[in-house]
Enzyme design. Structure first.
Site, PDB file in Angstrom:
ATOM      1  N   ALA A  95      89.679  63.228  82.003  1.00 62.88           N
ATOM      2  CA  ALA A  95      88.865  64.286  81.190  1.00 62.88           C
ATOM      3  C   ALA A  95      88.888  65.830  82.100  1.00 62.88           C
ATOM      4  O   ALA A  95      88.638  66.791  81.350  1.00 62.88           O
ATOM      5  CB  ALA A  95      87.563  63.907  81.206  1.00 62.88           C
ATOM      6  N   LYS A  96      89.020  65.929  83.276  1.00 65.10           N
ATOM      7  CA  LYS A  96      89.321  67.165  84.119  1.00 65.10           C
ATOM      8  C   LYS A  96      87.934  67.857  83.567  1.00 65.10           C
ATOM      9  O   LYS A  96      88.043  69.133  83.553  1.00 65.10           O
ATOM     10  CB  LYS A  96      90.700  67.664  83.765  1.00 65.10           C
TER      11      LYS A  96
END
Lengths: 289, 289
Positions: A95-96
């Site tokens: 998901a960074k």
């Protein structure tokens, strides 16, 4: 429940492979066998998870592709996370995320929290500084989860900022790693490995060795193997005595040519199993020289 | 449709204020008047949007808090985005996304794409390099949207990486700004302002002036005003001739003390309107010295 690092390394040892199957839904590349729309994606990954459960240590949904399908795609990520976990797979949510204070706490809850995806680990971006990591580390410690920080990525543009030389001569990405080093202990398990992991792009094997020196106990998440052109040997450059992380492959194991041509589910299943087996054979050979 | 920068600056001129109302749902702070659960959040923001439509140029949903409420919270962000736009407000989706290649394209589609939130602009994290921005810039150019890059944030941890001194003496954040400079033209409107915006934390007014020199046409998104302790004058330090961006306020205008004590909707509405009017008075005074 044991520490995430212990669960991950145990899964790697059990399957005898560091393979991480990236879950990247490309609606155009999912065979017509599965029908269309979101249901096709759901059915496709249900099959992928079944084939992966004995062949991969972990799976990694890339939430960007699910979000691109709208809120229903986002919701599907949660469903598939639970399904993978029910099959005994660990789930790294790619998901960074990255923000500050209470906002970072919101992302931590959304990704590794009980009210969110409840994934086993999440990838995060640390450009905002150490305080942006704290809510993730605290929740991960409390819930035996992992936090995977972008340090040196596998794309050409990684040179633009990550490789900039700091006063004193070191590249920026080493400072990111040094910022993590004092925190690694908080997520260390009985195996000695830490669930404060680092993303170490497979396209930069020399950097992986340097990164290992700065973060001796952190498990690595290695992207760039397969479709992005790095070899299995490059991918495990940061490993020590045959272990030290997971190596992600997405398109090569989800959409191999033999699978796209399959006209029956059995032929498709065999093609996917072959692709994962081939990746595992390469990775095992690279780890036992 | 005109360029995002033109629409934003026109909205600022029309309301005579750079105020950006941050939409941060804190379930514990939403008055009991609104009931409970997601429906309370929805009803709360429907009222906030109605009060903001004549008092703010733009609203900024912080998606982390919605994601923390689960997939239904994520879906609610889309609904509120459409509702704000229907009321004539521009929407900056504060999502701080960042990834590479097709993954970045997925996030671009999810945030400013027709199949996603269709927000007017999105915040992004550029640690992965210039190529991570390209899909956002291309889609923004095509659809008259904005891209807002984290350059210098308002948190204490901004010092950890953003302020590191590079070889040659400049701090890292200036290099991020320099990387954006050649791209700003792509999102410039007839006003001369660019929708390739920069996040310039209000807690660092001297940096804002430096940033303005590197990015003369980029509009700024300024966080940190109000609850984070920066003054209105600090917040507009990067403005030129009374304009140049928007200033975000969340908790101070959503949860002012007078509103939390309100026992009727009318009293609550008046308290929210007062809080927004007070922010606008401060910002106007700061802009007309």
């Amino acid at each position: 429940m044991s520490a995430f690092a212990d669960r991950l390394i145990e899964a790697v040892r059990l399957r005898d492979t560091p393979l991480c199957v990236g879950m990247d839904p490309f609606p155009d590349r999912i065979p017509a066998l599965f029908g269309g729309g979101l249901r096709a994606i759901e059915a496709f990954f249900a099959e992928i998870l079944e084939i992966a459960r004995t062949r991969a240590a972990v799976v990694k949904p890339q939430i960007a592709f699910f979000e691109a399908l709208g809120p229903e795609g986002y919701a599907l990520t949660k469903k598939l996370t639970a399904e993978a976990q029910a099959k005994g797979l660990l789930v790294i949510l790619d998901a960074k995320r990255g923000d500050i204070g209470s906002t970072a706490a919101g992302y931590a809850e959304a990704t590794i929290g009980a009210g969110g995806f409840d994934a086993d680990a999440v990838t995060v971006n640390a450009y905002l500084g150490r305080d942006s990591l704290e809510p993730f580390l605290a929740l991960a410690r409390e819930r035996n989860k992992g936090v995977i920080v972008l340090v040196r990525t596998s794309n050409p543009g990684a040179r633009d900022l990550q490789d900039l030389t700091l006063e004193g001569g070191a590249p920026l990405w080493t400072r990111v790693a040094e910022m993590l080093a004092p925190e690694a202990k908080r997520l260390e398990g009985e195996s000695g490995w830490s669930g404060l992991m680092a993303v170490a792009g497979a396209t930069w094997p020399e950097e992986a060795a340097k990164l290992r020196a700065i973060l001796p106990t952190s498990l690595f998440l290695v992207p760039g193997y397969g479709a992005q052109g790095a070899s299995a040997r490059d991918a495990v450059a940061g490993f020590v005595n045959g272990e030290g992380g997971v190596v992600s492959s997405s398109r090569a194991v989800l959409y191999p040519p033999a699978a796209s041509e399959a006209r029956t589910l059995d032929v498709w299943r065999a093609a996917i199993a072959d692709a994962m087996d081939a990746a595992n054979a390469e990775l095992r050979a690279a780890l036992r020289p």
